[in-house]
Structures are given as structure tokens and as C-alpha cells.
Design a protein around this motif. Structure first.
Motif, PDB file in Angstrom:
ATOM      1  N   ASP A  17       0.836  -1.205   0.000  1.00  0.00           N
ATOM      2  CA  ASP A  17       0.000   0.000   0.000  1.00  0.00           C
ATOM      3  C   ASP A  17       0.871   1.256   0.000  1.00  0.00           C
ATOM      4  O   ASP A  17       0.612   2.214  -0.737  1.00  0.00           O
ATOM      5  N   CYS A  18       1.897   1.223   0.853  1.00  0.00           N
ATOM      6  CA  CYS A  18       2.783   2.369   1.027  1.00  0.00           C
ATOM      7  C   CYS A  18       3.499   2.724  -0.273  1.00  0.00           C
ATOM      8  O   CYS A  18       3.470   3.879  -0.719  1.00  0.00           O
ATOM      9  N   VAL A  19       4.139   1.748  -0.884  1.00  0.00           N
ATOM     10  CA  VAL A  19       4.915   2.009  -2.094  1.00  0.00           C
ATOM     11  C   VAL A  19       4.001   2.357  -3.269  1.00  0.00           C
ATOM     12  O   VAL A  19       4.377   3.161  -4.130  1.00  0.00           O
ATOM     13  N   ASP A 101       9.396  17.366   5.710  1.00  0.00           N
ATOM     14  CA  ASP A 101       8.392  18.157   4.999  1.00  0.00           C
ATOM     15  C   ASP A 101       7.036  17.465   4.969  1.00  0.00           C
ATOM     16  O   ASP A 101       5.998  18.123   4.941  1.00  0.00           O
ATOM     17  N   GLU A 102       7.068  16.126   4.959  1.00  0.00           N
ATOM     18  CA  GLU A 102       5.831  15.355   4.892  1.00  0.00           C
ATOM     19  C   GLU A 102       5.921  14.120   5.776  1.00  0.00           C
ATOM     20  O   GLU A 102       6.987  13.497   5.878  1.00  0.00           O
ATOM     21  N   CYS A 103       4.804  13.781   6.400  1.00  0.00           N
ATOM     22  CA  CYS A 103       4.671  12.512   7.133  1.00  0.00           C
ATOM     23  C   CYS A 103       3.603  11.690   6.414  1.00  0.00           C
ATOM     24  O   CYS A 103       2.512  12.192   6.145  1.00  0.00           O
ATOM     25  N   ILE A 104       3.929  10.436   6.103  1.00  0.00           N
ATOM     26  CA  ILE A 104       3.021   9.571   5.352  1.00  0.00           C
ATOM     27  C   ILE A 104       2.833   8.292   6.160  1.00  0.00           C
ATOM     28  O   ILE A 104       3.781   7.522   6.337  1.00  0.00           O
ATOM     29  N   CYS A 105       1.604   8.072   6.658  1.00  0.00           N
ATOM     30  CA  CYS A 105       1.367   6.998   7.632  1.00  0.00           C
ATOM     31  C   CYS A 105       0.195   6.101   7.232  1.00  0.00           C
ATOM     32  O   CYS A 105      -0.644   6.464   6.423  1.00  0.00           O
ATOM     33  N   CYS A 106       0.158   4.898   7.885  1.00  0.00           N
ATOM     34  CA  CYS A 106      -0.947   3.952   7.658  1.00  0.00           C
ATOM     35  C   CYS A 106      -2.280   4.503   8.148  1.00  0.00           C
ATOM     36  O   CYS A 106      -3.330   4.168   7.607  1.00  0.00           O
ATOM     37  N   ARG A 107      -2.243   5.304   9.190  1.00  0.00           N
ATOM     38  CA  ARG A 107      -3.434   5.886   9.813  1.00  0.00           C
ATOM     39  C   ARG A 107      -2.941   6.959  10.766  1.00  0.00           C
ATOM     40  O   ARG A 107      -1.744   7.197  10.869  1.00  0.00           O
ATOM     41  N   ASN A 108      -3.835   7.606  11.502  1.00  0.00           N
ATOM     42  CA  ASN A 108      -3.380   8.641  12.438  1.00  0.00           C
ATOM     43  C   ASN A 108      -3.377   8.166  13.885  1.00  0.00           C
ATOM     44  O   ASN A 108      -3.128   8.944  14.801  1.00  0.00           O
ATOM     45  N   THR A 109      -3.684   6.877  14.113  1.00  0.00           N
ATOM     46  CA  THR A 109      -3.645   6.310  15.463  1.00  0.00           C
ATOM     47  C   THR A 109      -2.552   5.244  15.556  1.00  0.00           C
ATOM     48  O   THR A 109      -1.984   4.837  14.541  1.00  0.00           O
ATOM     49  N   GLN A 110      -2.301   4.784  16.786  1.00  0.00           N
ATOM     50  CA  GLN A 110      -1.277   3.792  17.135  1.00  0.00           C
ATOM     51  C   GLN A 110       0.095   4.480  17.206  1.00  0.00           C
ATOM     52  O   GLN A 110       0.392   5.382  16.420  1.00  0.00           O
ATOM     53  N   TYR A 128      -2.411   6.547   4.055  1.00  0.00           N
ATOM     54  CA  TYR A 128      -2.559   5.700   2.867  1.00  0.00           C
ATOM     55  C   TYR A 128      -3.161   4.361   3.260  1.00  0.00           C
ATOM     56  O   TYR A 128      -3.139   3.968   4.427  1.00  0.00           O
ATOM     57  N   GLY A 129      -3.670   3.620   2.270  1.00  0.00           N
ATOM     58  CA  GLY A 129      -4.150   2.260   2.510  1.00  0.00           C
ATOM     59  C   GLY A 129      -5.656   2.166   2.412  1.00  0.00           C
ATOM     60  O   GLY A 129      -6.280   2.840   1.611  1.00  0.00           O
ATOM     61  N   ASP A 130      -6.267   1.335   3.294  1.00  0.00           N
ATOM     62  CA  ASP A 130      -7.715   1.141   3.236  1.00  0.00           C
ATOM     63  C   ASP A 130      -8.318   0.904   4.615  1.00  0.00           C
ATOM     64  O   ASP A 130      -8.653   1.836   5.304  1.00  0.00           O
ATOM     65  N   ILE A 131      -8.395  -0.373   5.028  1.00  0.00           N
ATOM     66  CA  ILE A 131      -9.088  -0.692   6.280  1.00  0.00           C
ATOM     67  C   ILE A 131      -8.412   0.006   7.465  1.00  0.00           C
ATOM     68  O   ILE A 131      -7.220  -0.120   7.686  1.00  0.00           O
ATOM     69  N   GLY A 132      -9.201   0.753   8.232  1.00  0.00           N
ATOM     70  CA  GLY A 132      -8.690   1.421   9.423  1.00  0.00           C
ATOM     71  C   GLY A 132      -8.094   2.782   9.171  1.00  0.00           C
ATOM     72  O   GLY A 132      -7.867   3.545  10.113  1.00  0.00           O
ATOM     73  N   VAL A 133      -7.831   3.138   7.915  1.00  0.00           N
ATOM     74  CA  VAL A 133      -7.149   4.394   7.613  1.00  0.00           C
ATOM     75  C   VAL A 133      -7.944   5.602   8.086  1.00  0.00           C
ATOM     76  O   VAL A 133      -7.386   6.554   8.631  1.00  0.00           O
ATOM     77  N   LEU A 134      -9.261   5.566   7.892  1.00  0.00           N
ATOM     78  CA  LEU A 134     -10.080   6.740   8.188  1.00  0.00           C
ATOM     79  C   LEU A 134     -10.828   6.641   9.510  1.00  0.00           C
ATOM     80  O   LEU A 134     -11.636   7.506   9.829  1.00  0.00           O
ATOM     81  N   ASP A 135     -10.560   5.600  10.285  1.00  0.00           N
ATOM     82  CA  ASP A 135     -11.334   5.344  11.508  1.00  0.00           C
ATOM     83  C   ASP A 135     -11.372   6.540  12.466  1.00  0.00           C
ATOM     84  O   ASP A 135     -12.393   6.824  13.069  1.00  0.00           O
ATOM     85  N   SER A 136     -10.238   7.215  12.626  1.00  0.00           N
ATOM     86  CA  SER A 136     -10.135   8.246  13.675  1.00  0.00           C
ATOM     87  C   SER A 136      -9.726   9.608  13.138  1.00  0.00           C
ATOM     88  O   SER A 136      -9.164  10.417  13.865  1.00  0.00           O
ATOM     89  N   ILE A 137     -10.011   9.861  11.856  1.00  0.00           N
ATOM     90  CA  ILE A 137      -9.523  11.121  11.282  1.00  0.00           C
ATOM     91  C   ILE A 137     -10.214  12.350  11.868  1.00  0.00           C
ATOM     92  O   ILE A 137      -9.686  13.453  11.779  1.00  0.00           O
ATOM     93  N   LEU A 138     -11.381  12.162  12.480  1.00  0.00           N
ATOM     94  CA  LEU A 138     -12.102  13.301  13.056  1.00  0.00           C
ATOM     95  C   LEU A 138     -11.926  13.401  14.569  1.00  0.00           C
ATOM     96  O   LEU A 138     -12.431  14.337  15.189  1.00  0.00           O
ATOM     97  N   ALA A 148      -5.830  11.779   2.147  1.00  0.00           N
ATOM     98  CA  ALA A 148      -5.724  10.311   2.189  1.00  0.00           C
ATOM     99  C   ALA A 148      -5.548   9.790   0.771  1.00  0.00           C
ATOM    100  O   ALA A 148      -6.169  10.295  -0.172  1.00  0.00           O
ATOM    101  N   TYR A 149      -4.693   8.772   0.626  1.00  0.00           N
ATOM    102  CA  TYR A 149      -4.450   8.130  -0.665  1.00  0.00           C
ATOM    103  C   TYR A 149      -4.904   6.676  -0.539  1.00  0.00           C
ATOM    104  O   TYR A 149      -4.263   5.874   0.145  1.00  0.00           O
ATOM    105  N   LEU A 150      -6.031   6.362  -1.169  1.00  0.00           N
ATOM    106  CA  LEU A 150      -6.726   5.098  -0.957  1.00  0.00           C
ATOM    107  C   LEU A 150      -6.719   4.225  -2.205  1.00  0.00           C
ATOM    108  O   LEU A 150      -6.885   4.726  -3.320  1.00  0.00           O
ATOM    109  N   CYS A 151      -6.541   2.921  -1.994  1.00  0.00           N
ATOM    110  CA  CYS A 151      -6.744   1.983  -3.104  1.00  0.00           C
ATOM    111  C   CYS A 151      -8.236   1.832  -3.383  1.00  0.00           C
ATOM    112  O   CYS A 151      -8.651   1.717  -4.532  1.00  0.00           O
ATOM    113  N   PHE A 152      -9.022   1.810  -2.300  1.00  0.00           N
ATOM    114  CA  PHE A 152     -10.476   1.720  -2.435  1.00  0.00           C
ATOM    115  C   PHE A 152     -11.123   2.847  -1.636  1.00  0.00           C
ATOM    116  O   PHE A 152     -10.917   2.931  -0.423  1.00  0.00           O
ATOM    117  N   PRO A 153     -11.909   3.708  -2.276  1.00  0.00           N
ATOM    118  CA  PRO A 153     -12.630   4.742  -1.525  1.00  0.00           C
ATOM    119  C   PRO A 153     -13.874   4.139  -0.877  1.00  0.00           C
ATOM    120  O   PRO A 153     -14.950   4.087  -1.460  1.00  0.00           O
TER     121      PRO A 153
END
Length: 396
Positions: A17-19, A101-110, A128-138, A148-153
Motif C-alpha cells: 500500500d505504502c509504495v 516536509d511530509e509525514c506519510i502513515c498507515c493511519r493517524n492512530t497507534q 494511505y491504505g484502506d481498512i482502518g485508515v479513516l477510523d479516527s480522522i475526526l 488520504a491516498y486510498l486503493c479503495f474509496p
């Protein structure tokens, strides 16, 4: 000018997902980059897993790679500001940099992602990624991503995609990441006999069964897998069982327990080669294309459908409720049906539009218990209107 980026990864599958994301970002912005990889929050103490992630990291040109130790993660989890600042300072010293300049992570938690997100408060922050990526963005507890850069929206909560800038990573980048993995992985290069063994099994009428790592009792787990497989074993000559890469070593005997339970049936049970256990399943299917896969709730079912058209079966919600109740305190069991629905939608998805919208009715159920509760407090006309809205939302 060189752009410096801090990137986190939590497993070998997440490396793909990352690459994929990094390749896509390079197309959007051709500025030269200097990338630092931080590995952590693995939910596993297996050092072989860490080595496998480092092996998978060969698919990208990293300036430096660092594994965040469990001691550091525990220190971060205490939530004390001075401890957290000390963790960030330690990582900065180990990388030999003070800002990115940039931080690129699986999600914003953990811990590994939270640390990276706070590494340079003025940096751009992407997930980036999919499952769990947007769980805690708010959640106000964590830094909100800029994009967010998603394989599946896919929406995992009601209209979450309306609340963040997101882009869909085209399939070609994921496919290229798999190509790079196969070309560069020492694990694959040094274990061709195991790869050939899987190719042979895949060419026969074999079902690949993917286990989980979240159930405490191996007896309960083996019972659940046995019951889950029963409706399908008559269709297949072989069942190939793969352990989850995050699984504790002391629980590996679930394979023997499952094999014992299946002895009375006319199906051959094979164990997935241990040396390939950490290789992402998306890579395995490129090397050994099984026709069907049976899985616990897993995002791999979506990528396999997307990449190869592979049919996936799931452990049904009744068995999950019976045997994995502790885990599903935190997971909505409706996702069993949802995963099946998403798979069907992938067949006709154009690769751009939102693949799955979280139904309004589920949002209402979560907030108010059950929609029918409104029957006691709303006039008939209002209740009828609400039901129409829900029905229309389901049809989208």
C-alpha cells in the motif's frame, strides 16, 4: 530542493500500500525526495516479522530504516507529554534529522503513526491504505490528515469521505509494487521450491484458507474454522491453511487441531510453507493463483478480487459471534455482509468513484439503537419519510 519525508509501515502487506502511494505521489510531484522509514505498532513480538518487513522494504529507495522498539511504544502509550517528546527526540537522533516536509502513515492512530504525525508539527500529513485508515480522522485526540491516498474509496462510517481530501491510487501502482516485491525479495528468491509447491497446489482444485490472530483460545478457533469450512470442502480437493503473520508462535498448533477435525472428510489438508508466511497474499497470488480463498474478516479479500478476480468466502457472523465475541466488541459484525457486497461492487467499479457508501440506516442504528425506535416518538408521516430516506440510501 529535496523534499524530506517520514513514512510509517506496520507490516509487509502495508508495504505494498505504502509504495503504491509513494509511486503515485511521485507522478503528482516530481520533486526529488529523501525518504525515512519507521516500522512499528506490529501487534507482534516476532523478530522474524520485523526482518520480513525490512526484506519487503527493498522495493523502495530508503535513506534510512528504523524499527520503533516496543519499549518506546509503551513509553508513548503512557500519554505523558515529556515522555512523548523524548520518544520523538530519540527517533530524530537515530535518523539524524530534525524536521521533515511530509509525514506519510498507515493511519493517524497507534504509537508509530502518532509519533510520526507529531515529528514535525508544520509538515504535511498524509495517510494511505484502506481498512482502518479513516477510523479516527475526526477524533480531536489525534492529528487530522491533510489528505488520504486510498486503493479503495470505502466509507467505514457515515459520509466520512466527505470530510477529508482523498485521491484513489490507480491499480497500476499496486501491480508495480507487487512486481518490485517479487524482483527484490530475498525470501522469494531463496525459497523457490516452496513457491513451486504452492504453484502445484494452486493448479489443483485447492481452497486457500487464511486464519486470523485475534482469538485467544486455539480450541475455539479450530472449531470455528472447521464449522466455517464444512459448507465448502465438498467443492475442493485440497485446503491449504495459512497462518496470519501476526500470530503468536505458541498458537501455531491450531493447524494440527484443524487437520484433526477434517480427517473424516474427503479433503486433503496442507500447511502453507512457513518460510513464505510473511509474504503478502497479493504477492502469493501472483506466483500461485489460487481460484478461491476463505478468510476471516480481511481487507485482502478486496485486493484479491480487484487484482485477480478471486472469489472469497467468509466466516459467517453467527460463528464469529459465537467464537470471537471478545474481538467483536470493537468490530461491527455487519462488515461480514458488507465485505461480500463490496466484492460484488468491485466487478463493476470504474476505479475512481466511491466504491461503497456507509448506509444512513447503519448510522442511525449506531446513534439511536434501532431505527424502529423512532416509531414511538415520530408521527406516522415523519416515520414513513425517514424509512424512504433509508431505503433510498441503501439503493445507492
Amino acid at each position: 530542493m529535496i523534499k524530506r519525508r517520514l513514512v510509517t509501515v506496520q507490516g509487509t502487506a502495508q508495504m505494498l500500500d505504502c509504495v503504491s502511494c509513494l509511486q503515485f505521489l511521485r507522478e503528482l510531484d516530481s520533486t526529488e525526495t529523501e525518504d525515512y522509514l519507521l516500522i512499528g505498532s506490529l501487534c507482534s513480538s516476532d523478530e522474524n516479522f520485523v526482518e520480513a518487513i525490512i526484506d519487503s522494504a527493498r522495493i523502495w529507495n530508503w535513506k534510512k530504516i528504523l524499527h520503533l522498539s516496543w519499549d518506546m511504544e509503551e513509553k508513548w502509550l503512557k500519554g505523558i507529554d515529556t515522555d512523548r517528546l523524548d520518544c520523538i527526540s530519540t527517533v530524530k537522533n537515530q535518523f539524524g534529522i530534525s524536521e521533515v516536509d511530509e509525514c506519510i502513515c498507515c493511519r493517524n492512530t497507534q504509537p508509530v503513526n502518532e509519533l510520526a504525525a507529531n515529528f514535525s508539527p508544520n509538515s504535511k500529513f498524509f495517510v494511505y491504505g484502506d481498512i482502518g485508515v479513516l477510523d479516527s480522522i475526526l477524533s480531536p485526540r489525534y492529528r487530522k490528515p491533510d489528505a488520504a491516498y486510498l486503493c479503495f474509496p470505502i466509507e467505514y462510517s457515515y459520509r466520512i469521505l466527505d470530510k477529508i481530501d482523498y485521491k484513489v491510487v490507480p491499480k497500476k501502482y499496486f501491480q508495480r509494487a507487487i512486481d518490485l516485491y517479487i524482483e527484490s525479495s530475498e525470501t522469494i528468491c531463496q525459497n523457490q521450491s516452496s513457491v513451486n509447491y504452492l504453484k502445484h497446489l494452486a493448479a489443483e482444485n485447492s481452497l486457500l484458507f487464511l486464519t486470523t490472530w485475534v482469538i485467544n483460545s486455539v480450541e475455539k478457533e479450530a472449531d470455528m474454522y472447521y464449522k466455517a469450512l464444512l459448507p465448502y470442502i465438498e467443492r475442493f480437493k485440497n485446503v491449504v491453511v495459512k497462518l496470519h503473520p501476526r500470530r503468536d508462535k505458541e498458537k501455531e498448533n491450531v493447524l494440527d487441531l484443524l487437520e484433526e477435525r477434517l480427517k473424516s472428510h474427503s479433503v486433503n489438508v496442507f500447511k502453507f510453507p512457513k518460510v513464505l508466511n510473511y509474504v503478502p497474499i497479493e504477492v502469493i497470488f501472483r506466483l500461485a493463483p489460487f481460484r478461491s480463498v476463505h478468510t476471516f474478516i480481511s481487507g485482502s479479500c478486496m485486493t484479491l478480487k480487484w487484482l485477480y478476480g478471486t472469489e472469497a468466502y467468509f466466516v459467517n457472523r453467527e460463528l464469529l459471534s459465537e467464537h470471537a465475541r471478545d474481538f467483536f466488541k470493537w468490530i461491527d459484525l455487519d462488515w461480514v455482509e458488507t465485505m461480500t457486497l463490496i466484492q460484488k461492487k468491485i466487478d463493476t467499479w470504474n476505479g475512481v468513484d466511491i466504491l461503497y457508501r456507509y448506509p444512513l440506516s447503519k448510522s442511525l442504528k449506531r446513534k439511536y439503537g434501532y431505527v424502529k425506535a423512532f416509531a414511538f416518538s415520530l408521527p406516522k408521516r415523519a416515520l414513513s419519510k425517514l424509512r424512504k430516506i433509508i431505503r433510498k440510501d441503501y439503493e445507492k
